[in-house]
Design an enzyme around this catalytic site. Structure first.
Site, short mmCIF file in Angstrom:
data_model
loop_
_atom_site.label_atom_id
_atom_site.label_comp_id
_atom_site.label_asym_id
_atom_site.label_seq_id
_atom_site.Cartn_x
_atom_site.Cartn_y
_atom_site.Cartn_z
N CYS A 73 -8.33 -18.94 -9.09
CA CYS A 73 -7.30 -18.65 -10.03
C CYS A 73 -6.11 -19.87 -9.95
O CYS A 73 -5.52 -19.99 -9.02
CB CYS A 73 -6.55 -17.57 -9.80
N CYS A 82 -2.60 -11.68 -5.99
CA CYS A 82 -3.39 -12.13 -4.84
C CYS A 82 -3.01 -12.90 -3.69
O CYS A 82 -2.85 -13.98 -3.84
CB CYS A 82 -4.56 -12.86 -5.50
N CYS A 165 -6.56 -12.93 -15.95
CA CYS A 165 -6.54 -12.57 -14.44
C CYS A 165 -8.08 -12.19 -14.10
O CYS A 165 -8.84 -11.60 -14.73
CB CYS A 165 -5.87 -11.20 -14.23
N GLN A 308 -8.78 5.47 -9.21
CA GLN A 308 -8.64 4.19 -8.49
C GLN A 308 -8.92 2.90 -9.36
O GLN A 308 -10.09 3.42 -10.28
CB GLN A 308 -9.95 4.39 -7.35
N TYR A 337 -2.74 15.79 -3.22
CA TYR A 337 -2.74 14.74 -4.14
C TYR A 337 -3.93 14.40 -4.34
O TYR A 337 -4.49 13.34 -4.63
CB TYR A 337 -2.14 13.38 -3.06
N GLU A 358 -1.59 18.32 -7.11
CA GLU A 358 -1.00 17.32 -7.91
C GLU A 358 0.29 17.34 -8.44
O GLU A 358 0.42 18.36 -9.26
CB GLU A 358 -2.05 16.47 -8.57
N ASP A 407 -4.74 12.29 0.30
CA ASP A 407 -4.80 11.23 -0.35
C ASP A 407 -3.45 10.55 -0.81
O ASP A 407 -3.31 10.51 -2.06
CB ASP A 407 -6.13 10.98 -1.24
N CYS A 434 -3.71 4.49 1.55
CA CYS A 434 -3.84 3.03 1.21
C CYS A 434 -2.57 2.13 1.87
O CYS A 434 -1.99 1.30 1.22
CB CYS A 434 -3.41 3.20 -0.50
#
Ligand code: SAH
Length: 479
Positions: A73, A82, A165, A308, A337, A358, A407, A434
């Site tokens: 890129c 990135c 992208c 996701q 979650y 949630e 999560d 995450c």
């Protein structure tokens, strides 16, 4: 050590920091160099001098690291997306494993011996490009006053014009070009985040991997998009478009979406299917640990719901959750979650009962619809905060919970939520994270009490970036 701005040094990069930056040393004092890779010999110029460390800009690579690749890129240095595109993919994976391990050691207080024992190899991507099913592009004005869209430069809200992208779907480009042409022709104003004026803020594009369909949602600071019929006419020429909507966000906020979304053409949701991977009973070949089953769950996703971004790897992640849960059909399971019920509905196929919770009401509407669509009748969903719904449920019922899956977003679990889980004493807790730092913090609390860390496995969902996704299994200790 007295670093000074604009000083030039020639150094060798020895390490990589949490944000993907290269770290070298001058007389033992660290220099942080964005875009440099461990193993590079570089010339750098100090941009910010602190007492015992400094930040420097990469001026020239004198000898490239053996781990360095040519980033495809052209915007990779400016764009904030990135951070580690210049690192070969296998080394990116090693970096993520190390980052996870370091956080579990330093923040979590786990021993090296235990981590050696419980940590599985990172599950990498087959093709770490064009994997994102979702893109959110901000709009802005160029210096010559034409509307542009692209990505924010690292740590700023300065937009770099780029509609291509390499992590996103190739179709994004044509959608963006149509939207830009519409803005010009219809004279649509662009949102100014300092003044909170102007109309068009962002566009969200989602693509379904399994169906190839596209959803487009324009986020506006106002009630109405003028000449929206023309936009609809233009966008519906793109093959695969099934949903166009407008989201209203009139707040002066960094949050991209507001809570109100109205469909202006087509469907309210986009549909995607995730398949279940299962561990081989006998290893078929040395390096094939899992096989793909016929089982799958299909999901409808609203513009406001979390889903996701990497479906290929998400199904590996959710399959691991199901494997770790070790369900026999008799269990009561909580999925905290839960979003649109992605993990809940995987679990529901093997459990007696699954409860999901949630905070986003739209996501719970999706979750309930998804249960119906997949003929799953043993999943029940609640709107609310995990840290409020779970304690309230536990107060008024004697039902034993066998497994709790969490999560949470990057900030991790609320303490009340962790305390309630500890009081409920499920046999297993599965933590999907995450963010390794908050994962380590929360695991420390859970393992200080009655749980033992049994398995840790990173799954790469975000190639070219520093983000690390992990699944952990905790087992109740037999005391
Ligand atoms: N398990 C889902 C969603 C994970 S993302 C999936 O894999 O698709 C984290 C989710 O937590 C988001 O949907 C977010 O809206 C929700 N969330 C954030 N804070 C929360 C809270 N305090 N209680 C419950 N849900 C919350």
């Amino acid at each position: 050590m007295e670093f000074q701005k604009n000083q030039v040094y020639e150094i060798t990069i020895e390490d990589i920091g949490a944000e993907g930056e290269g770290i070298g040393k001058v007389d033992g004092f660290p220099l942080f160099v964005k875009d440099a890779v461990a193993g590079d010999a570089v010339r750098v110029k100090i941009t910010k001098a602190k007492k015992n460390y400094a930040f420097a800009r990469l001026e020239e690579i004198l000898t490239p690291s053996p781990d360095r690749v040519t980033p495809p890129c052209p915007f990779h240095r400016q764009c904030g997306g990135c951070q580690i595109q210049a690192l070969s993919y296998p080394v990116q994976l090693q970096f993520k494993e190390r980052k996870l391990r370091n956080d579990l050691l330093r923040i979590g207080g786990f021993t090296k011996e235990l981590l050696d024992q419980v940590t599985g190899q990172v599950i990498g991507m087959e093709e770490p490009w064009h994997y994102r099913n979702k893109a959110q592009y901000p709009f802005g004005m160029s210096e010559d006053n034409t509307p542009i869209t692209g990505f924010y430069a690292g740590r700023t809200h300065h937009i770099i014009a780029n509609t291509d992208c390499l992590l996103g779907a190739p179709e994004n480009q044509v959608v963006l070009q149509k939207v830009l042409a519409f803005i010009q022709n219809a004279g649509i104003s662009i949102y100014d985040e300092n003044e909170n004026t102007g109309l068009l803020r962002h566009v969200l594009i989602r693509k379904s991997r399994s169906e190839g369909t596209l959803m487009v949602c324009l986020i506006i600071n106002g009630k109405k998009l003028p000449q929206q019929e023309i936009l609809i006419q233009e966008l519906t020429q793109i093959p695969g478009i099934t949903s166009i909507s407008i989201n209203h966000n009139r707040e002066k906020t960094n949050a991209i979406m507001g809570s109100q979304t109205k469909t202006i053409w087509g469907e309210d949701t986009i549909r995607d299917t995730l398949r279940l991977w299962e561990k081989n009973k006998e290893p078929l070949q040395e390096d094939t640990e899992y096989h793909l089953t016929d089982l799958s769950v299909s999901y409808r996703i609203s513009p406001n719901s979390f889903y996701q971004v990497n479906p290929e790897q998400a199904e590996r992640l959710y399959s691991l959750v199901l494997e770790y849960a070790g369900l026999t059909g008799k269990e009561t399971v909580w999925d905290l979650y839960c979003g649109i019920g992605t993990i809940s509905l995987f679990l529901a196929q093997r459990a007696k009962k699954v409860y999901g919770v949630e905070i986003v009401p739209q996501a719970i509407e999706d979750a309930r619809q998804n249960a119906l669509d997949n003929q799953i009748s043993n999943a029940e969903f609640y709107v609310g905060k995990a840290e409020e719904v779970l304690p309230a449920w536990h107060e008024k019922t004697a039902e034993h919970t066998d497994v709790i899956v969490v999560d949470p977003p990057r900030k991790g679990c609320d303490e009340t939520c962790l305390e309630t889980m500890l009081r409920m004493q499920p046999d297993k807790i599965i933590y999907v994270s995450c963010d390794p730092a908050t994962l380590a913090r929360d695991l420390k609390i859970l393992c200080r009490h009655s749980y033992q860390l049994e398995k840790v496995r990173p799954v790469d969902l975000f190639g070219q970036t520093v983000h690390v996704e992990t699944v952990c299994l905790l087992q109740k200790k037999n005391i």
